[in-house]
Design a protein around this motif. Structure first.
Motif, mmCIF file in Angstrom:
data_model
loop_
_atom_site.group_PDB
_atom_site.id
_atom_site.type_symbol
_atom_site.label_atom_id
_atom_site.label_comp_id
_atom_site.label_asym_id
_atom_site.label_seq_id
_atom_site.Cartn_x
_atom_site.Cartn_y
_atom_site.Cartn_z
ATOM 1 N N VAL A 167 0.859 -1.189 0.000
ATOM 2 C CA VAL A 167 0.000 0.000 0.000
ATOM 3 C C VAL A 167 0.890 1.232 0.000
ATOM 4 O O VAL A 167 1.728 1.408 0.893
ATOM 5 C CB VAL A 167 -0.933 0.020 1.231
ATOM 6 N N TYR A 168 0.715 2.090 -1.027
ATOM 7 C CA TYR A 168 1.491 3.317 -1.146
ATOM 8 C C TYR A 168 0.580 4.522 -0.884
ATOM 9 O O TYR A 168 -0.634 4.421 -0.935
ATOM 10 C CB TYR A 168 2.069 3.463 -2.562
ATOM 11 N N GLY A 169 1.199 5.685 -0.640
ATOM 12 C CA GLY A 169 0.414 6.917 -0.627
ATOM 13 C C GLY A 169 0.434 7.718 0.636
ATOM 14 O O GLY A 169 0.864 7.251 1.701
ATOM 15 N N HIS A 170 -0.042 8.973 0.479
ATOM 16 C CA HIS A 170 -0.185 9.929 1.582
ATOM 17 C C HIS A 170 1.146 10.252 2.268
ATOM 18 O O HIS A 170 1.188 10.579 3.450
ATOM 19 C CB HIS A 170 -1.196 9.435 2.614
ATOM 20 N N GLY A 171 2.234 10.109 1.512
ATOM 21 C CA GLY A 171 3.529 10.489 2.045
ATOM 22 C C GLY A 171 4.099 9.528 3.065
ATOM 23 O O GLY A 171 5.154 9.789 3.660
ATOM 24 N N ASN A 172 3.413 8.418 3.288
ATOM 25 C CA ASN A 172 3.887 7.431 4.260
ATOM 26 C C ASN A 172 4.794 6.406 3.588
ATOM 27 O O ASN A 172 4.795 6.255 2.360
ATOM 28 C CB ASN A 172 2.700 6.712 4.906
ATOM 29 N N ASP A 173 5.558 5.703 4.402
ATOM 30 C CA ASP A 173 6.359 4.605 3.865
ATOM 31 C C ASP A 173 5.423 3.519 3.342
ATOM 32 O O ASP A 173 4.317 3.323 3.872
ATOM 33 C CB ASP A 173 7.259 4.019 4.953
ATOM 34 N N PRO A 174 5.827 2.802 2.296
ATOM 35 C CA PRO A 174 4.999 1.700 1.790
ATOM 36 C C PRO A 174 4.717 0.678 2.890
ATOM 37 O O PRO A 174 5.580 0.383 3.711
ATOM 38 C CB PRO A 174 5.861 1.086 0.678
ATOM 39 N N ILE A 175 3.483 0.160 2.899
ATOM 40 C CA ILE A 175 3.091 -0.863 3.862
ATOM 41 C C ILE A 175 3.065 -2.206 3.138
ATOM 42 O O ILE A 175 2.287 -2.394 2.192
ATOM 43 C CB ILE A 175 1.703 -0.571 4.463
ATOM 44 N N HIS A 176 3.911 -3.128 3.554
ATOM 45 C CA HIS A 176 3.997 -4.442 2.915
ATOM 46 C C HIS A 176 3.091 -5.424 3.654
ATOM 47 O O HIS A 176 3.214 -5.608 4.868
ATOM 48 C CB HIS A 176 5.446 -4.937 2.926
ATOM 49 N N LEU A 177 2.200 -6.051 2.881
ATOM 50 C CA LEU A 177 1.171 -6.897 3.486
ATOM 51 C C LEU A 177 1.117 -8.277 2.854
ATOM 52 O O LEU A 177 1.618 -8.502 1.750
ATOM 53 C CB LEU A 177 -0.212 -6.238 3.330
ATOM 54 N N SER A 178 0.468 -9.172 3.579
ATOM 55 C CA SER A 178 0.103 -10.488 3.071
ATOM 56 C C SER A 178 -1.414 -10.588 3.194
ATOM 57 O O SER A 178 -1.967 -10.391 4.281
ATOM 58 C CB SER A 178 0.791 -11.589 3.880
#
Length: 213
Positions: free
Chosen positions: A32-43
């Motif tokens: 998940v990318y966006g809103h200036g945050n670091d990418p969130i890596h998910l399963s």
């Protein structure tokens, strides 16, 4: 547009090996990318995610539960195994309720045009700006009874309230033309073959008259 809820697990391992292990567990690696945050890596759960994306259409919006916190996310890039037709990876863009997003919405042709016509979809999608939770699933173009020469422009599409057309208003979306005759199709085929250097086999001549056994 309705949202689908998916429960996610945070990923701590990365790389091709980790991705393969996730898929063996019938899960899907996602970011998940966006809103200036670091990418969130998910399963994500494989089957549930596939069904949610299928139900959501071209611009699926998911409510992803990450450790009890809900993140609205818009699917932007979906990688699918071409043979097994299973999800391999999904990229999402984080959005917020009320936020405007730019998306490409599919064009869907309905109805039957007049006889001896050909309906051509010149642009399969139209770009619009819409609220993240109210993205149109598709735009319908009704060609019922349309005669040859009828054209449907982007400006003629019916947009929901709050949706703004970004594609040029004069863009041709659907074009109704006269159906080609069999002679025209044959001539076009011969021209294409000639350009490609393909020679047609001539019919074998009939056996000469008077041949005897």
């Amino acid at each position: 547009m309705s949202t689908e809820k998916i429960k996610a697990e945070l990923r701590t391992e990365f790389g091709k090996g980790a991705a393969r292990r996730i898929r063996r567990e019938h899960k899907v690696p996602a970011v998940v990318y966006g809103h200036g945050n670091d990418p969130i890596h998910l399963s994500l759960p494989g089957h549930d995610t596939m069904m949610a994306l299928k139900h959501g259409g071209a611009n699926a919006l998911l409510e992803i539960d990450i450790d009890g916190e809900i993140q609205l996310a818009l699917a932007k890039q979906i990688q699918t195994d071409p043979v097994r037709r299973v999800l391999e990876h999904v990229d999402f863009v984080a959005v917020k309720r009320g936020e405007k997003v730019t998306v490409d919405v599919p064009v869907h042709v309905v109805g039957d045009a007049a006889a001896e016509t050909l309906v051509v979809t010149e642009n399969a999608t139209v770009q619009v700006e819409a609220e993240a939770t109210h993205i149109p699933e598709q735009f319908e173009v009704d060609v019922t009874g349309a005669e040859a020469g009828t054209q449907f422009l982007a400006s003629q599409l019916t947009l929901p309230s709050g949706t703004t057309l970004l594609t040029d208003a004069d863009t041709l979306v659907v074009n109704v033309t006269a159906a080609p005759t069999a002679e025209a199709v044959e001539a076009e085929l011969e021209e294409a073959e000639a350009e490609a250097g393909i020679e047609r086999d001539e019919p074998e001549a009939d056996a000469e008259a008077g041949d005897t056994e």
